[in-house]
Design a protein around this motif. Structure first.
Motif, PDB file in Angstrom:
ATOM      1  N   SER A 162      48.694 -40.771  63.556  1.00  0.00           N
ATOM      2  CA  SER A 162      48.248 -40.646  62.177  1.00  0.00           C
ATOM      3  C   SER A 162      46.880 -41.271  61.937  1.00  0.00           C
ATOM      4  O   SER A 162      46.355 -41.198  60.822  1.00  0.00           O
ATOM      5  CB  SER A 162      49.283 -41.281  61.234  1.00  0.00           C
ATOM      6  N   GLY A 163      46.309 -41.904  62.960  1.00  0.00           N
ATOM      7  CA  GLY A 163      44.973 -42.462  62.836  1.00  0.00           C
ATOM      8  C   GLY A 163      44.889 -43.711  61.990  1.00  0.00           C
ATOM      9  O   GLY A 163      43.846 -43.997  61.377  1.00  0.00           O
ATOM     10  N   ILE A 164      45.958 -44.510  61.955  1.00  0.00           N
ATOM     11  CA  ILE A 164      45.982 -45.696  61.093  1.00  0.00           C
ATOM     12  C   ILE A 164      45.223 -46.861  61.711  1.00  0.00           C
ATOM     13  O   ILE A 164      44.809 -47.788  61.013  1.00  0.00           O
ATOM     14  CB  ILE A 164      47.446 -46.078  60.764  1.00  0.00           C
ATOM     15  N   GLN A 207      45.335 -36.185  68.424  1.00  0.00           N
ATOM     16  CA  GLN A 207      45.111 -37.280  67.474  1.00  0.00           C
ATOM     17  C   GLN A 207      43.764 -37.116  66.783  1.00  0.00           C
ATOM     18  O   GLN A 207      42.756 -36.836  67.407  1.00  0.00           O
ATOM     19  CB  GLN A 207      45.167 -38.619  68.211  1.00  0.00           C
ATOM     20  N   GLY A 208      43.793 -37.240  65.445  1.00  0.00           N
ATOM     21  CA  GLY A 208      42.598 -37.012  64.655  1.00  0.00           C
ATOM     22  C   GLY A 208      42.665 -35.719  63.869  1.00  0.00           C
ATOM     23  O   GLY A 208      41.873 -35.505  62.951  1.00  0.00           O
ATOM     24  N   ASN A 209      43.638 -34.846  64.219  1.00  0.00           N
ATOM     25  CA  ASN A 209      43.814 -33.588  63.505  1.00  0.00           C
ATOM     26  C   ASN A 209      44.773 -33.786  62.331  1.00  0.00           C
ATOM     27  O   ASN A 209      45.786 -34.490  62.440  1.00  0.00           O
ATOM     28  CB  ASN A 209      44.368 -32.522  64.462  1.00  0.00           C
ATOM     29  N   GLU A 210      44.458 -33.156  61.213  1.00  0.00           N
ATOM     30  CA  GLU A 210      45.252 -33.301  59.994  1.00  0.00           C
ATOM     31  C   GLU A 210      46.716 -32.927  60.221  1.00  0.00           C
ATOM     32  O   GLU A 210      47.625 -33.529  59.624  1.00  0.00           O
ATOM     33  CB  GLU A 210      44.659 -32.422  58.894  1.00  0.00           C
ATOM     34  N   GLU A 211      46.969 -31.935  61.074  1.00  0.00           N
ATOM     35  CA  GLU A 211      48.341 -31.473  61.297  1.00  0.00           C
ATOM     36  C   GLU A 211      49.227 -32.533  61.942  1.00  0.00           C
ATOM     37  O   GLU A 211      50.457 -32.430  61.908  1.00  0.00           O
ATOM     38  CB  GLU A 211      48.336 -30.221  62.181  1.00  0.00           C
ATOM     39  N   LEU A 212      48.633 -33.551  62.558  1.00  0.00           N
ATOM     40  CA  LEU A 212      49.419 -34.570  63.256  1.00  0.00           C
ATOM     41  C   LEU A 212      49.654 -35.821  62.432  1.00  0.00           C
ATOM     42  O   LEU A 212      50.257 -36.771  62.923  1.00  0.00           O
ATOM     43  CB  LEU A 212      48.736 -34.950  64.573  1.00  0.00           C
ATOM     44  N   LYS A 213      49.192 -35.856  61.201  1.00  0.00           N
ATOM     45  CA  LYS A 213      49.486 -37.013  60.361  1.00  0.00           C
ATOM     46  C   LYS A 213      50.977 -37.033  60.056  1.00  0.00           C
ATOM     47  O   LYS A 213      51.555 -36.055  59.602  1.00  0.00           O
ATOM     48  CB  LYS A 213      48.658 -36.975  59.075  1.00  0.00           C
TER      49      LYS A 213
END
Length: 397
Positions: free
Chosen positions: A122-124, A369-375
């Motif tokens: 999610s890139g947190i 990781q970094g793509n909106e679909e993987l949040k």
């Protein structure tokens, strides 16, 4: 006498790992596919313990605690919270105890394992991700596992963060990634991944999951080249799938349309595992085990192939003749004729599935990781979200 530690065992010879838990226990009705979380360590400890025991009897030197995806963020992810009374720490502690109970039935070690997190996807950020790792590490330290395995990482950056946390414990650390010869999903080469794992502090470096034995060994060969060029000498480790995956793309078997419920036609035979064990050993790999799809008979095949190097066969060989020798007692003469190594080394098994294609077309979404679909989010997937991903999948065909 105290047991020899993992690094001493690797220094002196070959270590055989265990096999896959989430796939084996899902088939037995104890793990839910999708979240793949290990609450069975608390809810059905007898099932987990029995699987450990099967791997021990087959020749495993390591009982890896059933802690795959046992981080709090994963337990809450997508509405699949295991149950309110369970946390990542409670599952990790329970799983470590089960592994220790069975390890003490033989001369096996206990490994605590941690893997990729929804927090990272999610890139947190690093701090939040490492907090998830620290909670798991605290449980492993309290249970005094023998060493730690940071496994199943698609991005070397996250693997480095996990290794950094684990090194604080002072225990030996293995770092493995679920990548193939093309490298990680951010474009880091396999050789550079290995170098970064070693520089982060991993004593043992390699790959696990996502690809079959031969593709995994191709990846380790590239890792070894990178390590040699950098003057680094960690021990090498392989724990691949027990499925043939020649048609996988960079993402591995999760992109195959058969994943996860129709993979059986791809299963490796015990004789495939003899070849894998010998090829791995000749490559210089000294920690040789398996991941998804690996059952006890696969591990036994590794132990039997390397029996001379190890000085003994596993207990499970009491019921198994090398290269089909027990078939000499079969009632049918044409089956008795198969009691020889040449037959099984040269046999090419038929799938027996007349409508199966020989190869599959991987999904190939190409996101990471970094793509909106993987949040990630904890709420259950809505009907609109499900339709959205179905539409994307249809467009990729």
């Amino acid at each position: 006498m105290p047991k020899k530690g993992i690094l001493e065992r690797l220094r002196d010879g070959v270590v055989i790992g265990d096999g896959g838990f989430v796939f084996a226990l899902e088939k037995r009705g104890y793990v839910k596919a999708g979240p793949w979380t290990p609450e069975a360590a608390c809810e059905h400890p007898e099932a987990v313990k029995q699987l450990h025991r099967e791997f021990l009897r087959a020749g495993s030197d390591v009982m890896q605690a059933f802690t795959f995806y046992a981080s709090d963020d994963k337990l809450e992810n997508r509405g699949h919270y295991a149950q309110k009374s369970l946390t990542g720490k409670s599952i990790n502690k329970a799983a470590s105890k089960l592994a220790r109970d069975v390890a003490n039935e033989g001369d096996a070690l206990v490994a605590g394992g941690m893997c990729q997190t929804p927090t990272y996807l999610s890139g947190i950020g690093k701090e939040a991700t490492q907090k998830m790792f620290q909670v798991q590490l605290d449980a492993f330290i309290e249970e005094d596992v023998d060493f730690l395995i940071c496994e199943y990482f698609e991005h070397v950056e996250e693997a480095e963060w996990a290794i950094e946390v684990c090194k604080k414990s002072g225990k030996p650390v293995a770092g493995t990634m679920c990548i193939g010869p093309e490298g990680d999903l951010h474009g880091v080469t396999a050789g550079e991944c290995a170098v970064r794992l070693a520089k982060a502090g991993a004593d043992i470096v390699g790959v696990n999951c996502h690809f079959d034995p031969q593709i995994s060994l191709e990846c380790i060969s590239k890792m070894k080249e990178g390590l040699d060029a950098a003057g680094l000498k960690p021990y090498l480790m392989a724990q691949p799938l027990a499925y043939h995956t020649p048609d996988c793309n960079k993402q591995g078997f999760i992109d195959l349309p058969e994943f996860p419920f129709a993979l059986e036609p791809r299963i490796c035979t015990r004789w495939d595992m003899h070849k894998y064990a010998r090829d791995a050993y000749n490559l210089g790999v000294r920690y040789i085990g398996g991941c998804c799809g690996f059952e006890a008979y696969h591990v036994r095949a590794i132990a039997e192939e390397l029996a001379e190097e190890r000085g003994a066969k596993p207990a499970g060989s009491d019921k198994h003749g090398m290269w089909g020798q027990e078939l000499k007692m079969h009632t049918k003469p044409w089956v008795r004729a198969r009691a020889n190594k040449e037959y099984w080394e040269t046999t090419k098994p038929a799938t027996g599935r007349p409508y199966s294609a020989s190869m599959a077309k991987p999904a190939g979404w190409g996101i990471t990781q970094g793509n909106e679909e993987l949040k990630q989010h904890a709420e259950g997937t809505t009907s609109d979200e499900l339709q959205h991903v179905r539409d994307i999948a249809s467009s990729k065909k």
